[in-house]
Design a protein around this motif. Structure first.
Motif, PDB file in Angstrom:
ATOM      1  N   LEU A  26      -6.010 121.529   0.458  1.00  0.00           N
ATOM      2  CA  LEU A  26      -6.025 122.435   1.610  1.00  0.00           C
ATOM      3  C   LEU A  26      -4.634 122.598   2.219  1.00  0.00           C
ATOM      4  CD1 LEU A  26      -9.328 121.272   3.371  1.00  0.00           C
ATOM      5  CD2 LEU A  26      -9.003 122.933   1.530  1.00  0.00           C
ATOM      6  N   GLY A  27      -3.621 122.292   1.419  1.00  0.00           N
ATOM      7  CA  GLY A  27      -2.250 122.440   1.914  1.00  0.00           C
ATOM      8  C   GLY A  27      -1.729 121.142   2.488  1.00  0.00           C
ATOM      9  N   GLN A  28      -1.907 120.942   3.783  1.00  0.00           N
ATOM     10  CA  GLN A  28      -1.424 119.722   4.432  1.00  0.00           C
ATOM     11  C   GLN A  28      -2.305 118.515   4.131  1.00  0.00           C
ATOM     12  OE1 GLN A  28       1.562 119.477   6.446  1.00  0.00           O
ATOM     13  NE2 GLN A  28       1.768 121.364   5.223  1.00  0.00           N
ATOM     14  N   PHE A  45      -5.570 112.419   1.578  1.00  0.00           N
ATOM     15  CA  PHE A  45      -4.104 112.329   1.554  1.00  0.00           C
ATOM     16  C   PHE A  45      -3.584 113.325   2.593  1.00  0.00           C
ATOM     17  CE2 PHE A  45      -5.833 111.343  -2.591  1.00  0.00           C
ATOM     18  CZ  PHE A  45      -5.182 110.164  -2.953  1.00  0.00           C
ATOM     19  N   ASN A  46      -2.979 112.805   3.688  1.00  0.00           N
ATOM     20  CA  ASN A  46      -2.551 113.632   4.813  1.00  0.00           C
ATOM     21  C   ASN A  46      -1.031 113.689   4.839  1.00  0.00           C
ATOM     22  OD1 ASN A  46      -1.885 114.612   7.451  1.00  0.00           O
ATOM     23  ND2 ASN A  46      -3.962 114.062   8.129  1.00  0.00           N
ATOM     24  N   HIS A  47      -0.491 114.923   4.753  1.00  0.00           N
ATOM     25  CA  HIS A  47       0.964 115.108   4.710  1.00  0.00           C
ATOM     26  C   HIS A  47       1.625 114.568   5.960  1.00  0.00           C
ATOM     27  CE1 HIS A  47       4.821 117.311   5.042  1.00  0.00           C
ATOM     28  NE2 HIS A  47       4.820 117.255   3.703  1.00  0.00           N
ATOM     29  N   GLU A  48       0.990 114.726   7.114  1.00  0.00           N
ATOM     30  CA  GLU A  48       1.591 114.278   8.369  1.00  0.00           C
ATOM     31  C   GLU A  48       1.687 112.754   8.426  1.00  0.00           C
ATOM     32  OE1 GLU A  48      -0.411 115.847  11.731  1.00  0.00           O
ATOM     33  OE2 GLU A  48       0.091 117.944  11.287  1.00  0.00           O
ATOM     34  N   ASN A  50       1.692 110.613   5.667  1.00  0.00           N
ATOM     35  CA  ASN A  50       2.490 110.032   4.585  1.00  0.00           C
ATOM     36  C   ASN A  50       2.835 111.154   3.605  1.00  0.00           C
ATOM     37  OD1 ASN A  50       3.476 108.589   2.322  1.00  0.00           O
ATOM     38  ND2 ASN A  50       2.354 106.755   2.991  1.00  0.00           N
ATOM     39  N   ALA A  51       3.996 111.755   3.791  1.00  0.00           N
ATOM     40  CA  ALA A  51       4.384 112.915   3.000  1.00  0.00           C
ATOM     41  C   ALA A  51       4.564 112.565   1.532  1.00  0.00           C
ATOM     42  CB  ALA A  51       5.665 113.526   3.570  1.00  0.00           C
ATOM     43  N   VAL A  53       3.096 110.163  -0.300  1.00  0.00           N
ATOM     44  CA  VAL A  53       1.800 109.966  -0.957  1.00  0.00           C
ATOM     45  C   VAL A  53       1.091 111.304  -1.129  1.00  0.00           C
ATOM     46  CG1 VAL A  53      -0.500 108.953  -0.667  1.00  0.00           C
ATOM     47  CG2 VAL A  53       1.525 107.583  -0.200  1.00  0.00           C
ATOM     48  N   HIS A  54       1.206 112.165  -0.112  1.00  0.00           N
ATOM     49  CA  HIS A  54       0.577 113.484  -0.210  1.00  0.00           C
ATOM     50  C   HIS A  54       1.167 114.269  -1.372  1.00  0.00           C
ATOM     51  CE1 HIS A  54       0.281 117.823   0.732  1.00  0.00           C
ATOM     52  NE2 HIS A  54      -0.946 117.504   1.144  1.00  0.00           N
ATOM     53  N   GLN A  55       2.489 114.222  -1.516  1.00  0.00           N
ATOM     54  CA  GLN A  55       3.144 114.936  -2.606  1.00  0.00           C
ATOM     55  C   GLN A  55       2.666 114.411  -3.960  1.00  0.00           C
ATOM     56  OE1 GLN A  55       7.401 114.642  -2.594  1.00  0.00           O
ATOM     57  NE2 GLN A  55       7.663 116.275  -4.119  1.00  0.00           N
ATOM     58  N   LYS A  56       2.512 113.112  -4.058  1.00  0.00           N
ATOM     59  CA  LYS A  56       2.029 112.510  -5.309  1.00  0.00           C
ATOM     60  C   LYS A  56       0.593 112.963  -5.607  1.00  0.00           C
ATOM     61  CE  LYS A  56       2.319 107.990  -7.575  1.00  0.00           C
ATOM     62  NZ  LYS A  56       2.592 106.536  -7.352  1.00  0.00           N
ATOM     63  N   ALA A  57      -0.213 113.071  -4.561  1.00  0.00           N
ATOM     64  CA  ALA A  57      -1.622 113.455  -4.723  1.00  0.00           C
ATOM     65  C   ALA A  57      -1.759 114.871  -5.229  1.00  0.00           C
ATOM     66  CB  ALA A  57      -2.366 113.291  -3.407  1.00  0.00           C
ATOM     67  N   GLU A  58      -0.751 115.722  -4.955  1.00  0.00           N
ATOM     68  CA  GLU A  58      -0.833 117.102  -5.428  1.00  0.00           C
ATOM     69  C   GLU A  58      -0.826 117.206  -6.946  1.00  0.00           C
ATOM     70  OE1 GLU A  58       1.109 119.768  -1.885  1.00  0.00           O
ATOM     71  OE2 GLU A  58       2.504 118.778  -3.274  1.00  0.00           O
ATOM     72  N   SER A  59      -0.372 116.139  -7.630  1.00  0.00           N
ATOM     73  CA  SER A  59      -0.348 116.160  -9.099  1.00  0.00           C
ATOM     74  C   SER A  59      -1.663 115.696  -9.724  1.00  0.00           C
ATOM     75  CB  SER A  59       0.794 115.275  -9.610  1.00  0.00           C
ATOM     76  OG  SER A  59       0.508 113.897  -9.359  1.00  0.00           O
TER      77      SER A  59
END
Length: 600
Positions: A26-28, A45-48, A50-51, A53-59
């Motif tokens: 859902l983006g963020q 995984f919440n970008h706000e 832990n950015a 971890v969130h970036q890693k989760a996008e993969s």
């Protein structure tokens, strides 16, 4: 485990490991449903927060294997998922480890539309991740464990018997295993542990059981596999009733483990009665028995309808089917498999047209005698006027049941049609209720069956089954009429297992081998070790073997054994995942002294 977290765990720091079942970006915020065999937990995984971890989760993609470390959080009221046990909580991830990736799958475990069976069997390790397969395999474990516990509590020992033994065919072909150290000689994989468990009785282990793999090289059906698992047991000094009591006990435990209560003792029915009432030796008691309605017709009415007055006129009643259209009645005819001179009347119109005055009377008498309600389907199976009533003097016509071959044709034809009609209308009219388990003991089977091709008698059960004492004098003079101390346990038209009281005297066993056409030399060559063992103080004994796969298949509501066996074979006896069977290198064949000859 992924199915373990509950509201009481809120605030705890935990580690979850499993497969990515579903991912929603859902983006963020990235949501992942993390799955193992216990269930699913939503991880966040919440970008706000832990950015990195969130970036890693996008993969992440479907079926990646991950470890998620974080804190359990109570879900907001409007995001609670009532459809899963973990639906009130989620895991807010602080650290993500990707343990392994997955390339795109041929199908997903979460797919609601199943891939074709060949695809499922080729990628069985993916298919087994599906919820339904996970449930079936867990069910199989629970059932087997309940049976083990029940038998152990009664003093039974679980004893393993060999997989590599000698070939003693029991009605199907053996799988043979060549011996490298004895060139030209072969072991056989056992079709059952029959002789070993009898030898265990001779050895003093008076209560044996084993949940054992067996092997038969035979054509496959939905309820057969080349390798299968049976619940095998043997006891010393039992009457048949004691064996039945033990079986009813462990089946009660097995069904309870699956969440079902069953009633004991099971009803019992003589083989002769099963044939006369159901046309089959494994009747489904959820459907009504046959009714012979021949006396509802006057002799001239039978003659006018070309019905043989000396043969049964069988009424098949299928409850709650309702009125059928003409086309639906026509659809009954292809279901009918005629044996001998049997034929089918799918309605009473022909009777009423032939005998306008008597037709209605006959119809009402038949319905009354058959116990038919207004919405029950009635179909008649009769013998044609040209069909015989007794048959010739060939030994195959001296049936074990006290009926002629012509009568047997009527019963058998009606039995097949009864089942076919029930299956055709089962969904439309809910003839079979979920959880309606009708067990039955079928007893006093024939001792022998006539093999027309070989022109000799074969053992109907196996050659180690004891005949009734009062039938011993018929072994040589009238083998067709010898009854065996054999019994089957049947559930809803499926044979779960067969057993018998065994022969424990060497002289009786030799007589049975002789009745089967074996010379003394042949019997000694094939079974000499066993005949000798019987001479050293063998106690009376008996037992049974039940198919574990069939029991679990019924409990799971599956249509095929392949749905409850982790790694089954196809109908062509192939393992698509392992690509077996397969040719082997010439060097291996040379070591075994084997040359492959291709059939032309």
């Amino acid at each position: 485990m992924c199915g373990a977290l509950r509201l009481s765990d809120a605030g705890k720091k935990v580690v979850l490991m499993g497969w990515v079942n579903r991912r929603r970006d859902l983006g963020q915020i990235v949501f992942v449903d993390l799955r193992d065999r216990t269930g699913v937990t939503q991880v966040v995984f919440n970008h706000e927060l832990n950015a990195a971890v969130h970036q890693k989760a996008e993969s992440l993609r479907n079926e990646f294997v991950i470890a998620a470390i974080g804190t359990v959080k109570r879900r907001d009221a409007d995001t609670i998922n009532p459809n899963i046990p973990t639906g009130e909580v989620e895991l807010v991830v602080e650290e993500l480890r990707i343990l392994n990736v997955s390339k795109p799958l041929p199908f997903l475990p979460s797919d609601t539309v199943l891939a074709n069976e060949e695809m499922r069997l080729k990628y069985r390790y993916i298919d087994l991740r599906r919820d339904a397969m996970q449930f079936n395999i867990e069910l199989r474990h629970k059932v087997a464990l309940a049976i083990r516990d029940n038998l152990a509590a009664q003093g039974f020992f679980e004893i393993e018997t060999p997989f590599m033994t000698r070939s003693t065919p029991e009605g199907a072909r053996d799988y043979l295993v060549p011996s490298r150290v004895s060139p030209g000689s072969f072991y056989a994989l056992p079709q059952s542990p029959q002789l070993f468990k009898q030898i265990l009785m001779i050895s003093g282990f008076d209560k044996y059981f084993q949940i054992v793999r067996c092997f038969r090289d035979e054509d496959l059906r939905a309820d057969r596999q080349p390798e299968f698992t049976q619940i095998d047991l043997e006891m010393s000094y039992p009457q048949p009733e004691r064996v039945w009591e033990v079986v009813e006990g462990f089946l009660t435990a097995a069904f309870k483990a699956a969440g079902h209560e069953i009633k004991t003792p099971f009803p019992r029915m003589d083989f002769d009665d099963a044939i006369r009432q159901y046309g089959i030796d494994k009747p489904d008691l959820r459907l009504p028995a046959f009714t012979d309605v021949g006396d509802c017709f006057a002799p001239d009415e039978l003659q006018g309808l070309a019905i043989n007055k000396d043969l049964p006129v069988i009424a098949i009643r299928i409850p709650r089917v309702g009125e059928l259209s003409r086309k639906e009645r026509d659809d009954i005819k292809p279901l009918f498999v005629a044996k001998g001179g049997a034929r089918v009347f799918e309605d009473f119109k022909r009777i009423e047209n032939k005998f306008p005055e008597a037709g209605t009377r006959v119809r009402e008498k038949v319905r009354e005698k058959a116990g038919a309600a207004a919405d029950d389907l009635l179909v008649l199976v009769v013998g044609s006027a040209q069909s015989g009533t007794t048959g010739d003097a060939h030994p195959a016509n001296k049936r074990n049941i006290r009926v002629t071959p012509a009568e047997m044709a009527i019963y058998a034809s009606a039995g097949l049609l009864r089942v076919a009609l029930a299956q055709k209308y089962s969904d439309r009219h809910q003839l079979f209720q979920k959880g309606d388990y009708r067990f039955l003991w079928v007893t006093n089977f024939p001792m022998f069956e006539w093999d027309e091709g070989e022109r000799r008698w074969n053992a109907a059960h196996h050659p180690f089954t004891s005949p009734h004492d009062e039938d011993m004098d018929k072994l040589e003079t009238d083998p067709a009429m010898v009854r065996a101390l054999a019994y089957d346990v049947v559930l809803n038209g499926t044979e779960l297992g067969s057993g018998s009281i065994r022969i424990h005297r060497q002289d009786v066993q030799s007589r049975i081998f002789h009745a089967l056409g074996m010379t003394e030399e042949e019997a000694r060559s094939r079974f000499g070790f066993f005949l000798e063992a019987l001479e050293y103080g063998t106690p009376p004994h008996g037992g049974i073997a039940l198919g574990l796969d069939r029991i679990v298949m019924i409990l799971a509501g599956a249509d095929s054994l392949r749905e409850v066996i982790p790694f089954p074979k196809t109908a062509a006896a192939k393992d698509l995942m392992m690509e077996a069977p397969t040719p082997v290198p010439e060097g291996q064949l040379r070591d075994l002294g084997i040359a492959v000859v291709v059939k032309k």
